[in-house]
Scaffold this active site. Sequence first.
Site, PDB file in Angstrom:
ATOM      1  N   GLU A  97      -1.842  12.244 -15.668  1.00 51.50           N
ATOM      2  CA  GLU A  97      -0.977  11.092 -15.465  1.00 51.50           C
ATOM      3  C   GLU A  97      -1.528   9.863 -16.173  1.00 51.50           C
ATOM      4  OE1 GLU A  97       0.014  10.499 -11.356  1.00 51.50           O
ATOM      5  OE2 GLU A  97       0.932  12.480 -11.178  1.00 51.50           O
ATOM      6  N   CYS A 110      -3.397   2.537 -18.207  1.00 54.18           N
ATOM      7  CA  CYS A 110      -4.476   3.249 -17.516  1.00 54.18           C
ATOM      8  C   CYS A 110      -4.474   4.692 -18.001  1.00 54.18           C
ATOM      9  CB  CYS A 110      -4.251   3.175 -16.007  1.00 54.18           C
ATOM     10  SG  CYS A 110      -5.571   3.942 -15.039  1.00 54.18           S
ATOM     11  N   CYS A 117     -11.056  15.664 -11.655  1.00 51.63           N
ATOM     12  CA  CYS A 117     -12.298  14.888 -11.753  1.00 51.63           C
ATOM     13  C   CYS A 117     -13.457  15.726 -11.263  1.00 51.63           C
ATOM     14  CB  CYS A 117     -12.185  13.606 -10.918  1.00 51.63           C
ATOM     15  SG  CYS A 117     -13.593  12.478 -11.138  1.00 51.63           S
ATOM     16  N   CYS A 121     -15.157  11.522  -5.006  1.00 52.23           N
ATOM     17  CA  CYS A 121     -15.207  10.284  -4.224  1.00 52.23           C
ATOM     18  C   CYS A 121     -14.278  10.424  -3.013  1.00 52.23           C
ATOM     19  CB  CYS A 121     -14.807   9.100  -5.093  1.00 52.23           C
ATOM     20  SG  CYS A 121     -15.971   8.808  -6.449  1.00 52.23           S
ATOM     21  N   CYS A 124     -10.531   8.925  -2.834  1.00 51.62           N
ATOM     22  CA  CYS A 124      -9.708   9.029  -4.043  1.00 51.62           C
ATOM     23  C   CYS A 124      -8.897  10.318  -4.050  1.00 51.62           C
ATOM     24  CB  CYS A 124     -10.598   8.967  -5.283  1.00 51.62           C
ATOM     25  SG  CYS A 124      -9.691   9.077  -6.841  1.00 51.62           S
ATOM     26  N   CYS A 345      -3.917   2.615  -8.015  1.00 59.60           N
ATOM     27  CA  CYS A 345      -5.315   3.014  -8.152  1.00 59.60           C
ATOM     28  C   CYS A 345      -5.686   4.052  -7.095  1.00 59.60           C
ATOM     29  CB  CYS A 345      -6.209   1.775  -8.009  1.00 59.60           C
ATOM     30  SG  CYS A 345      -7.949   2.099  -8.234  1.00 59.60           S
TER      31      CYS A 345
END
Length: 372
Positions: A97, A110, A117, A121, A124, A345
């Site tokens: 994305e 962005c 990933c 985290c 997230c 975010c």
Amino acid sequence: MTTTQTAKINLLGLDRKAMQELFVQLGEKPYRAAQALQWVHFHGAQQIQNMSNLSKVLREKLDAIAEIKAPEVAYENTSADGTHKWVIRLSDGNCIETVFIPEKTRGTLCVSSQVGCTLNCDFCSTGKQGFSRNLTTAEIIGQLWVAVRGLSLQQGLHDHAVTNVVMMGMGEPLLNFNSVVSAMDIMLDDFGYGLSKRRVTLSTAGVVPAMYELRKVSDVALAVSLHAPNDELRNVLVPLNKKYPLKELMAACKEFFKDDKRRYVTMEYVMLAGVNDTPEHARQLIHLLKDVRSKVNLIPFNPFPHTIYKRSDQATIDRFRDQLMQAGINAITRKTRGDSIDAACGQLVGQVKDRTRRNERHRLKVVAQHAE
């Protein structure tokens, strides 16, 4: 007898140096690289035959070994606040994305650097999807190529609707170092996108050795996903901290712009209710940053399904910000954009063929919690 066909080189993924090497291999002058870069990125050419200032013979030689292969847009949507999201399908079926955030004086894109990933985290949504692979340079810069074409008012030209790029999408950029640096080189190249070094920002969770390497090869802006003012809490929120604790991370931050006193490291700090948002946390953060040239972006937490965290209320965020500012730290609260289309975010998820099985473990954990 069978023969294997060699895959063509995707010109989209070649920075100036790599493009020059290609033309030299073809027996051509290196300056042809700048012409090709301009055709691919400024003019948005999709066919080598469109490069009219290259000779027909050269175009035929180039066409035999190379192509311009843009990413496939699987889905796109625009929120009420103007935030635009593209879901880009890769050749292996994975999806990533990319998000564009328009403002009065700038337009920020962005960009993702990995499929999923490698980090996990705790707050997230991207991290909970697991990890498939790193993106190639073509797949990284291709996101900018798609956005520029999609937003252009001049028949696909690069007309600077995108003024800023932040490597803050899916993934940890410094764990895909070479491809990310090459893509950023194209962003900065006058024959690519001509962006200022202050308008291209790489965000890292704190891969300390790679931060030192980045300083040697690129002068883009740096942001650090901090999110906690002490090691104990950061070990939970950003597990990478167990490998590179805050003392090492702050040393790398101080080193990064030590030769340019006008530049600051941006510290990103997501505001989690009752977790990292108390006056004591603010005092610890002030102490942590006392010798680091930095500014702080406070990010209201953007919830996602099954998360255990909640967003700090506005009064708490304001009080935290004011406490930092009274101590002489430049702090702002980032406005939430695109949350209605899951483009804010921490909300980017794409479609990840998870090699880590992290997504499956997270799903089973959620199911077990609901069964209790």
